[in-house]
Design a protein around this motif. Sequence first.
Motif, PDB file in Angstrom:
ATOM      1  N   SER A 174     140.172 111.685 142.005  1.00  0.00           N
ATOM      2  CA  SER A 174     139.393 111.364 143.203  1.00  0.00           C
ATOM      3  C   SER A 174     140.257 110.863 144.357  1.00  0.00           C
ATOM      4  CB  SER A 174     138.302 110.330 142.874  1.00  0.00           C
ATOM      5  OG  SER A 174     138.862 109.048 142.634  1.00  0.00           O
ATOM      6  N   GLN A 212     132.015 111.491 142.073  1.00  0.00           N
ATOM      7  CA  GLN A 212     130.797 111.958 141.424  1.00  0.00           C
ATOM      8  C   GLN A 212     130.753 113.484 141.352  1.00  0.00           C
ATOM      9  OE1 GLN A 212     128.623 109.836 139.841  1.00  0.00           O
ATOM     10  NE2 GLN A 212     128.024 111.823 138.974  1.00  0.00           N
ATOM     11  N   LYS A 213     131.226 114.134 142.416  1.00  0.00           N
ATOM     12  CA  LYS A 213     131.296 115.612 142.408  1.00  0.00           C
ATOM     13  C   LYS A 213     132.213 116.107 141.294  1.00  0.00           C
ATOM     14  CE  LYS A 213     130.679 116.764 147.322  1.00  0.00           C
ATOM     15  NZ  LYS A 213     131.411 117.325 148.474  1.00  0.00           N
ATOM     16  N   ILE A 249     132.920 114.515 138.452  1.00  0.00           N
ATOM     17  CA  ILE A 249     132.208 114.294 137.191  1.00  0.00           C
ATOM     18  C   ILE A 249     131.188 115.412 136.958  1.00  0.00           C
ATOM     19  CG2 ILE A 249     130.586 112.762 135.975  1.00  0.00           C
ATOM     20  CD1 ILE A 249     133.334 111.587 136.089  1.00  0.00           C
ATOM     21  N   ASP A 250     130.441 115.751 137.993  1.00  0.00           N
ATOM     22  CA  ASP A 250     129.420 116.799 137.871  1.00  0.00           C
ATOM     23  C   ASP A 250     130.045 118.144 137.517  1.00  0.00           C
ATOM     24  OD1 ASP A 250     127.578 114.878 138.553  1.00  0.00           O
ATOM     25  OD2 ASP A 250     127.347 115.539 140.639  1.00  0.00           O
ATOM     26  N   MET A 251     131.187 118.453 138.155  1.00  0.00           N
ATOM     27  CA  MET A 251     131.846 119.731 137.885  1.00  0.00           C
ATOM     28  C   MET A 251     132.375 119.780 136.457  1.00  0.00           C
ATOM     29  SD  MET A 251     132.594 122.725 138.884  1.00  0.00           S
ATOM     30  CE  MET A 251     132.278 122.654 140.650  1.00  0.00           C
ATOM     31  N   SER A 281     131.143 118.246 133.936  1.00  0.00           N
ATOM     32  CA  SER A 281     129.969 118.397 133.069  1.00  0.00           C
ATOM     33  C   SER A 281     129.523 119.855 133.024  1.00  0.00           C
ATOM     34  CB  SER A 281     128.814 117.531 133.577  1.00  0.00           C
ATOM     35  OG  SER A 281     129.170 116.178 133.561  1.00  0.00           O
ATOM     36  N   LEU A 282     129.550 120.518 134.183  1.00  0.00           N
ATOM     37  CA  LEU A 282     129.172 121.924 134.248  1.00  0.00           C
ATOM     38  C   LEU A 282     130.122 122.803 133.445  1.00  0.00           C
ATOM     39  CD1 LEU A 282     128.213 122.458 138.007  1.00  0.00           C
ATOM     40  CD2 LEU A 282     126.706 122.751 136.036  1.00  0.00           C
TER      41      LEU A 282
END
Length: 254
Positions: A205, A233-234, A236-238, A240-241
């Motif tokens: 980050s 957060q972006k 983390i989301d990526m 997870s995807l």
Amino acid sequence: MLKISKVSKIYEGKVAHRALTDIDLEVDKGEFVAIMGPSGSGKTTLLNIISTNDLPTTGQVEIEGENPHRLKKNALAKFRRNELGFIFQDFNLLHTLTVEENIVLPLTLEGTRVKEMKRKAHSIAESLGISQIMNKRTYEISGGQTQRVAIARAMIHEPKLLLADEPTGNLDSKASKDVMEMLVSINQKEKTSLLMVTHDPQAASYSDRVIFIRDGRLHSEIYRGENRQAFFQKIIDMLSLMGGNGSDFSSVRI
């Protein structure tokens, strides 16, 4: 300043293994780029090709317009010393040398005068907050201090491109934060281009942009913008995807 064109890597053996497929990537002068992906995705292979420790099977790498893989042995050694800086997870320092001797090692190889080496070493040590430990051996200092010494050694010859492989991998959260803030400071003040492989979303980050690799291919990329927490957060989301095992990425540290 760094341009990677259609780079693929195949490791031959009884069963050939394709580690990278048609990677295209550009890093601008002064840009800080992080590379993330599950274990075995090809991140370290890509870093090893850029650092000239490995050869691409196809494609090419250009650093400041020059393809280092075409250089002869002596010219390549000089190119690496002058153009590239390296920071590793396990520090790669020599325990028989003092902190100061470790820092000036790249200059020793260049045949720099002792007086000039000392001046440069003490200047960079002061900027990294390690002046007080210059006469200690590496086994006498903390992990965070050790990584600062490794950064000082990587920066002593003012490289144009700094390559970092899991630079916070062996550090606690406080030392990790300190090291990342130092790398950002170097990146901004010296305009040194920085390419970092990491499993740590918190470390990533701090970058301007994160490249995600999966199964040896570029999967996606995201840019930071103004808010680092939103960028975190972006990331983390990526991740997870993209899936992968929980152990593929370090525990989240906020």
